[in-house]
Design a protein around this motif. Structure first.
Motif, PDB file in Angstrom:
ATOM      1  N   GLY A  11       0.826  -1.198   0.000  1.00  0.00           N
ATOM      2  CA  GLY A  11       0.000   0.000   0.000  1.00  0.00           C
ATOM      3  C   GLY A  11       0.859   1.246   0.000  1.00  0.00           C
ATOM      4  N   ASN A  12       0.246   2.373   0.368  1.00  0.00           N
ATOM      5  CA  ASN A  12       0.941   3.659   0.403  1.00  0.00           C
ATOM      6  C   ASN A  12       1.013   4.181   1.829  1.00  0.00           C
ATOM      7  N   LEU A  13       2.136   4.823   2.171  1.00  0.00           N
ATOM      8  CA  LEU A  13       2.274   5.416   3.492  1.00  0.00           C
ATOM      9  C   LEU A  13       1.276   6.559   3.652  1.00  0.00           C
ATOM     10  N   THR A  14       0.574   6.586   4.794  1.00  0.00           N
ATOM     11  CA  THR A  14      -0.418   7.627   5.041  1.00  0.00           C
ATOM     12  C   THR A  14       0.169   8.836   5.763  1.00  0.00           C
ATOM     13  N   ARG A  15       1.377   8.685   6.268  1.00  0.00           N
ATOM     14  CA  ARG A  15       2.070   9.793   6.941  1.00  0.00           C
ATOM     15  C   ARG A  15       3.566   9.516   6.869  1.00  0.00           C
ATOM     16  N   ASP A  16       4.357  10.531   7.157  1.00  0.00           N
ATOM     17  CA  ASP A  16       5.806  10.338   7.192  1.00  0.00           C
ATOM     18  C   ASP A  16       6.158   9.367   8.320  1.00  0.00           C
ATOM     19  N   PRO A  17       7.095   8.455   8.079  1.00  0.00           N
ATOM     20  CA  PRO A  17       7.519   7.535   9.143  1.00  0.00           C
ATOM     21  C   PRO A  17       8.118   8.310  10.315  1.00  0.00           C
ATOM     22  N   GLU A  18       7.886   7.809  11.517  1.00  0.00           N
ATOM     23  CA  GLU A  18       8.381   8.452  12.738  1.00  0.00           C
ATOM     24  C   GLU A  18       9.389   7.535  13.412  1.00  0.00           C
ATOM     25  N   LEU A  19      10.643   7.985  13.493  1.00  0.00           N
ATOM     26  CA  LEU A  19      11.702   7.191  14.122  1.00  0.00           C
ATOM     27  C   LEU A  19      11.851   7.628  15.572  1.00  0.00           C
ATOM     28  N   ARG A  20      11.755   6.658  16.474  1.00  0.00           N
ATOM     29  CA  ARG A  20      11.954   6.905  17.902  1.00  0.00           C
ATOM     30  C   ARG A  20      12.941   5.877  18.431  1.00  0.00           C
ATOM     31  N   PHE A  21      13.335   6.056  19.692  1.00  0.00           N
ATOM     32  CA  PHE A  21      14.291   5.152  20.308  1.00  0.00           C
ATOM     33  C   PHE A  21      13.758   4.682  21.654  1.00  0.00           C
ATOM     34  N   THR A  22      13.979   3.410  21.982  1.00  0.00           N
ATOM     35  CA  THR A  22      13.586   2.879  23.279  1.00  0.00           C
ATOM     36  C   THR A  22      14.535   3.442  24.333  1.00  0.00           C
ATOM     37  N   HIS A  23      14.248   3.134  25.595  1.00  0.00           N
ATOM     38  CA  HIS A  23      15.131   3.581  26.684  1.00  0.00           C
ATOM     39  C   HIS A  23      16.531   3.008  26.545  1.00  0.00           C
ATOM     40  N   ASN A  24      16.648   1.872  25.888  1.00  0.00           N
ATOM     41  CA  ASN A  24      17.955   1.230  25.681  1.00  0.00           C
ATOM     42  C   ASN A  24      18.628   1.685  24.395  1.00  0.00           C
ATOM     43  N   VAL A  26      17.355   1.457  21.239  1.00  0.00           N
ATOM     44  CA  VAL A  26      17.011   0.652  20.063  1.00  0.00           C
ATOM     45  C   VAL A  26      16.050   1.464  19.197  1.00  0.00           C
ATOM     46  N   PRO A  27      16.386   1.666  17.916  1.00  0.00           N
ATOM     47  CA  PRO A  27      15.505   2.438  17.041  1.00  0.00           C
ATOM     48  C   PRO A  27      14.260   1.648  16.641  1.00  0.00           C
ATOM     49  N   VAL A  28      13.131   2.342  16.595  1.00  0.00           N
ATOM     50  CA  VAL A  28      11.880   1.756  16.120  1.00  0.00           C
ATOM     51  C   VAL A  28      11.155   2.818  15.303  1.00  0.00           C
ATOM     52  N   CYS A  29      10.719   2.422  14.125  1.00  0.00           N
ATOM     53  CA  CYS A  29      10.029   3.329  13.215  1.00  0.00           C
ATOM     54  C   CYS A  29       8.555   2.954  13.170  1.00  0.00           C
ATOM     55  N   GLY A  30       7.702   3.937  13.369  1.00  0.00           N
ATOM     56  CA  GLY A  30       6.266   3.726  13.271  1.00  0.00           C
ATOM     57  C   GLY A  30       5.721   4.420  12.039  1.00  0.00           C
ATOM     58  N   PHE A  31       4.890   3.724  11.292  1.00  0.00           N
ATOM     59  CA  PHE A  31       4.247   4.318  10.122  1.00  0.00           C
ATOM     60  C   PHE A  31       2.939   3.590   9.878  1.00  0.00           C
ATOM     61  N   SER A  32       2.112   4.151   9.036  1.00  0.00           N
ATOM     62  CA  SER A  32       0.861   3.483   8.688  1.00  0.00           C
ATOM     63  C   SER A  32       0.726   3.444   7.175  1.00  0.00           C
ATOM     64  N   ILE A  33       0.043   2.401   6.695  1.00  0.00           N
ATOM     65  CA  ILE A  33      -0.160   2.264   5.264  1.00  0.00           C
ATOM     66  C   ILE A  33      -1.649   2.088   4.963  1.00  0.00           C
ATOM     67  N   ALA A  34      -2.042   2.568   3.808  1.00  0.00           N
ATOM     68  CA  ALA A  34      -3.397   2.394   3.297  1.00  0.00           C
ATOM     69  C   ALA A  34      -3.344   1.347   2.197  1.00  0.00           C
ATOM     70  N   VAL A  51       2.159   0.048  11.434  1.00  0.00           N
ATOM     71  CA  VAL A  51       3.297  -0.849  11.271  1.00  0.00           C
ATOM     72  C   VAL A  51       4.452  -0.349  12.136  1.00  0.00           C
ATOM     73  N   SER A  52       5.191  -1.280  12.739  1.00  0.00           N
ATOM     74  CA  SER A  52       6.427  -0.980  13.464  1.00  0.00           C
ATOM     75  C   SER A  52       7.569  -1.729  12.800  1.00  0.00           C
ATOM     76  N   ALA A  53       8.661  -1.037  12.563  1.00  0.00           N
ATOM     77  CA  ALA A  53       9.871  -1.664  12.019  1.00  0.00           C
ATOM     78  C   ALA A  53      11.020  -1.341  12.974  1.00  0.00           C
ATOM     79  N   TRP A  54      11.710  -2.339  13.416  1.00  0.00           N
ATOM     80  CA  TRP A  54      12.743  -2.188  14.438  1.00  0.00           C
ATOM     81  C   TRP A  54      14.147  -2.159  13.849  1.00  0.00           C
ATOM     82  N   ARG A  55      15.034  -1.548  14.592  1.00  0.00           N
ATOM     83  CA  ARG A  55      16.475  -1.500  14.338  1.00  0.00           C
ATOM     84  C   ARG A  55      16.807  -0.958  12.945  1.00  0.00           C
TER      85      ARG A  55
END
Length: 156
Positions: A11-24, A26-34, A51-55
């Motif tokens: 599908g297509n991304l509904t918003r720009d992916p958001e990259l965040r980091f856990t307390h340790n 570890v990068p995790v990217c959150g995005f949504s698709i249509a 959707v979540s994509a890690w590291r």
């Protein structure tokens, strides 16, 4: 007991992916698709998935994708529950990606490029050329490859 948890979505991304980091760290990217779904000849419906994509996979999506870009996601479903600030219990089902393929606009999911983690060399079929076939058409190297193995010699 048999259990199988696998999902493939294109599908297509509904918003720009958001990259965040856990307390340790570890990068995790959150995005949504249509994802479009045909309901009848005249009507389509759209389903939305978080959707979540890690590291490294998450970093690649965050660095190279933006709202509206087509993408293919392979992964598993994950059920989560939490308590909201108002005390209400909430739950959701998300996709946890373990493989992502970047698609070009107007491209069907069958004609995707290689996985995002793979670096595709210039002149290969995945980068728009045809490798050895392109060289042959340009009058380059011979069609045979001296290091090519016989099919009978391959181990499976």
């Amino acid at each position: 007991m048999v259990s199988f948890n696998r999902v493939v979505l294109a599908g297509n991304l509904t918003r720009d992916p958001e990259l965040r980091f856990t307390h340790n760290g570890v990068p995790v990217c959150g995005f949504s698709i249509a994802v479009n779904r045909v309901r009848s000849k005249q009507r389509e419906a759209v389903d939305f998935f978080n959707v979540s994509a890690w590291r490294e996979l998450g970093e690649m999506v965050a660095n190279y994708k933006k709202k509206g870009d087509p993408i293919l996601v392979e992964g598993r479903l994950q059920y989560r529950t939490w308590e909201a600030q108002d005390g209400a219990k909430r739950s959701t089902v998300d996709v946890v990606a373990d493989r992502v393929q970047f698609l070009r606009r107007g491209q069907s999911p069958r004609a995707e490029e290689g996985p995002v983690s793979a670096k595709v060399p210039v002149g290969t079929a995945a980068s728009g050329g045809w490798g050895l076939a392109a060289k042959q058409l340009q009058g380059g190297e011979d069609a045979t490859d001296s290091e090519e193995e016989e099919i009978d010699d391959l181990t499976f």
